[in-house]
Design a protein around this motif. Structure first.
Motif, mmCIF file in Angstrom:
data_model
loop_
_atom_site.group_PDB
_atom_site.id
_atom_site.type_symbol
_atom_site.label_atom_id
_atom_site.label_comp_id
_atom_site.label_asym_id
_atom_site.label_seq_id
_atom_site.Cartn_x
_atom_site.Cartn_y
_atom_site.Cartn_z
ATOM 1 N N GLU A 40 29.385 44.006 39.902
ATOM 2 C CA GLU A 40 29.152 42.703 39.281
ATOM 3 C C GLU A 40 27.802 42.790 38.563
ATOM 4 O O GLU A 40 26.896 43.503 39.033
ATOM 5 C CB GLU A 40 29.107 41.608 40.353
ATOM 6 N N PRO A 41 27.619 42.086 37.448
ATOM 7 C CA PRO A 41 26.338 42.171 36.721
ATOM 8 C C PRO A 41 25.113 41.896 37.604
ATOM 9 O O PRO A 41 24.109 42.604 37.514
ATOM 10 C CB PRO A 41 26.485 41.124 35.620
ATOM 11 N N GLU A 42 25.208 40.903 38.480
ATOM 12 C CA GLU A 42 24.062 40.574 39.332
ATOM 13 C C GLU A 42 23.782 41.650 40.385
ATOM 14 O O GLU A 42 22.673 41.742 40.912
ATOM 15 C CB GLU A 42 24.241 39.203 40.008
ATOM 16 N N CYS A 76 34.350 53.361 30.252
ATOM 17 C CA CYS A 76 35.041 53.353 28.956
ATOM 18 C C CYS A 76 35.594 51.980 28.586
ATOM 19 O O CYS A 76 35.880 51.731 27.419
ATOM 20 C CB CYS A 76 36.143 54.411 28.938
ATOM 21 N N GLU A 77 35.726 51.089 29.567
ATOM 22 C CA GLU A 77 36.215 49.733 29.292
ATOM 23 C C GLU A 77 35.076 48.737 29.139
ATOM 24 O O GLU A 77 35.296 47.537 28.997
ATOM 25 C CB GLU A 77 37.168 49.290 30.408
ATOM 26 N N GLY A 78 33.846 49.232 29.219
ATOM 27 C CA GLY A 78 32.685 48.363 29.073
ATOM 28 C C GLY A 78 32.255 47.681 30.363
ATOM 29 O O GLY A 78 31.423 46.781 30.331
ATOM 30 N N ASP A 79 32.805 48.116 31.499
ATOM 31 C CA ASP A 79 32.455 47.530 32.791
ATOM 32 C C ASP A 79 31.345 48.325 33.451
ATOM 33 O O ASP A 79 31.219 49.535 33.247
ATOM 34 C CB ASP A 79 33.685 47.510 33.711
ATOM 35 N N TYR A 80 30.568 47.643 34.283
ATOM 36 C CA TYR A 80 29.521 48.309 35.050
ATOM 37 C C TYR A 80 30.134 48.995 36.261
ATOM 38 O O TYR A 80 30.959 48.426 36.961
ATOM 39 C CB TYR A 80 28.486 47.305 35.549
ATOM 40 N N THR A 81 29.705 50.232 36.519
ATOM 41 C CA THR A 81 30.162 50.976 37.686
ATOM 42 C C THR A 81 28.983 51.729 38.298
ATOM 43 O O THR A 81 27.948 51.907 37.654
ATOM 44 C CB THR A 81 31.263 51.997 37.323
ATOM 45 N N THR A 82 29.175 52.182 39.536
ATOM 46 C CA THR A 82 28.138 52.979 40.182
ATOM 47 C C THR A 82 28.058 54.348 39.508
ATOM 48 O O THR A 82 29.070 54.876 39.036
ATOM 49 C CB THR A 82 28.439 53.172 41.681
ATOM 50 N N PRO A 83 26.862 54.938 39.455
ATOM 51 C CA PRO A 83 26.754 56.290 38.914
ATOM 52 C C PRO A 83 27.384 57.290 39.881
ATOM 53 O O PRO A 83 27.506 57.019 41.076
ATOM 54 C CB PRO A 83 25.240 56.507 38.803
ATOM 55 N N VAL A 128 39.683 42.767 42.250
ATOM 56 C CA VAL A 128 39.564 41.442 41.643
ATOM 57 C C VAL A 128 39.509 41.616 40.136
ATOM 58 O O VAL A 128 38.720 42.424 39.628
ATOM 59 C CB VAL A 128 38.301 40.709 42.147
ATOM 60 N N VAL A 129 40.340 40.864 39.434
ATOM 61 C CA VAL A 129 40.307 40.844 37.969
ATOM 62 C C VAL A 129 40.006 39.424 37.515
ATOM 63 O O VAL A 129 40.416 38.462 38.160
ATOM 64 C CB VAL A 129 41.631 41.345 37.337
ATOM 65 N N ARG A 130 39.268 39.314 36.432
ATOM 66 C CA ARG A 130 38.936 38.000 35.869
ATOM 67 C C ARG A 130 39.752 37.811 34.597
ATOM 68 O O ARG A 130 39.662 38.615 33.671
ATOM 69 C CB ARG A 130 37.443 37.901 35.574
ATOM 70 N N PHE A 131 40.542 36.744 34.578
ATOM 71 C CA PHE A 131 41.341 36.433 33.396
ATOM 72 C C PHE A 131 40.501 35.648 32.398
ATOM 73 O O PHE A 131 39.470 35.076 32.754
ATOM 74 C CB PHE A 131 42.596 35.650 33.799
ATOM 75 N N SER A 132 40.955 35.603 31.161
ATOM 76 C CA SER A 132 40.178 34.961 30.100
ATOM 77 C C SER A 132 39.913 33.478 30.355
ATOM 78 O O SER A 132 38.939 32.927 29.857
ATOM 79 C CB SER A 132 40.887 35.139 28.748
ATOM 80 N N GLY A 137 42.196 37.092 39.742
ATOM 81 C CA GLY A 137 43.395 37.664 40.328
ATOM 82 C C GLY A 137 42.993 38.622 41.430
ATOM 83 O O GLY A 137 42.098 39.454 41.235
ATOM 84 N N LEU A 138 43.609 38.487 42.600
ATOM 85 C CA LEU A 138 43.338 39.391 43.718
ATOM 86 C C LEU A 138 44.586 40.226 43.956
ATOM 87 O O LEU A 138 45.646 39.690 44.294
ATOM 88 C CB LEU A 138 42.986 38.607 44.987
ATOM 89 N N ASN A 139 44.459 41.525 43.746
ATOM 90 C CA ASN A 139 45.580 42.444 43.860
ATOM 91 C C ASN A 139 45.307 43.517 44.902
ATOM 92 O O ASN A 139 44.156 43.883 45.149
ATOM 93 C CB ASN A 139 45.843 43.131 42.516
ATOM 94 N N TYR A 140 46.383 44.026 45.465
ATOM 95 C CA TYR A 140 46.305 45.140 46.408
ATOM 96 C C TYR A 140 46.421 46.428 45.607
ATOM 97 O O TYR A 140 47.426 46.673 44.960
ATOM 98 C CB TYR A 140 47.432 45.004 47.438
#
Length: 192
Positions: A40-42, A76-83, A128-132, A137-140
């Motif tokens: 998450e950004p924070e 590659c999708e522009g999301d923040y991830t751990t190094p 967890v996915v965030r829709f527009s 959305g919470l998926n397994y």
């Protein structure tokens, strides 16, 4: 799917079983994959602020990766991830007795850090996915490396969401968790 407040929840969280079995999987989820764990950004600011507290638990390779790549990487999708270390294990991991564990979590557990670990790691295998429209959305997320956790969950009769009570409450609150319990009970009654 069911809707609880502004969240769309996959029924798999209530019907499928899962319970981590570190003795069998050896923490492989912190090593395998095609990218680091989502952040998450924070959380990026928290990782930086708490670094000196969890750094002593990290491997030299992990420290070098963070100091070279930063506290997060943009995928590659522009999301923040751990190094990652050498495109493999999370830079924030370490190995003890053949099991890969989280340095951040250990520092928190030992009272040196207030940040438990990235929420995506804590919630796994829930993604967890965030829709527009702002809905979540919470998926397994099914992953072959977690087959021991599926077997353990089935043996113990623990649905995915029940094995993840602590992180669900951490992220979404106690009321949301109680709504999941009520949904599970409703589904059980429908099947009778």
């Amino acid at each position: 799917m069911i809707e609880i407040d502004d969240k769309i929840v996959s029924l798999d969280l209530l019907r499928e079983c899962f319970a981590c079995d570190l003795g069998r999987c050896k923490g492989i989820c912190c090593v395998e994959g095609n990218a680091g764990a989502p952040l998450e950004p924070e959380e990026v600011d928290l990782l930086e602020a708490e670094y000196e507290h969890y750094k002593p638990y990290m491997t030299p390779e992990g420290i070098a990766a963070v100091e070279r790549q930063g506290f997060m990487v943009v995928d590659c999708e522009g999301d923040y991830t751990t190094p990652l270390v050498d495109d493999a294990e999370c830079a924030y991991s370490y190995t003890e007795n053949g099991v890969t564990l989280c340095a951040i979590e250990r520092a928190c557990r030992e009272g040196h850090c207030s940040f438990p670990k990235p929420i995506s790691c804590h919630l796994y295998p829930i993604r967890v996915v965030r829709f527009s429209n702002g809905t979540l959305g919470l998926n397994y997320h099914r992953w072959e490396v977690c087959r021991a956790a599926v077997a353990c969950g089935r043996q113990r009769g623990i649905p995915v969401y029940r094995s993840l009570r602590e992180p669900i409450v951490r992220r979404f609150g106690e009321e949301f968790y109680r709504a999941l319990e009520a949904a599970e009970e409703f589904l059980r009654q429908q099947q009778q």
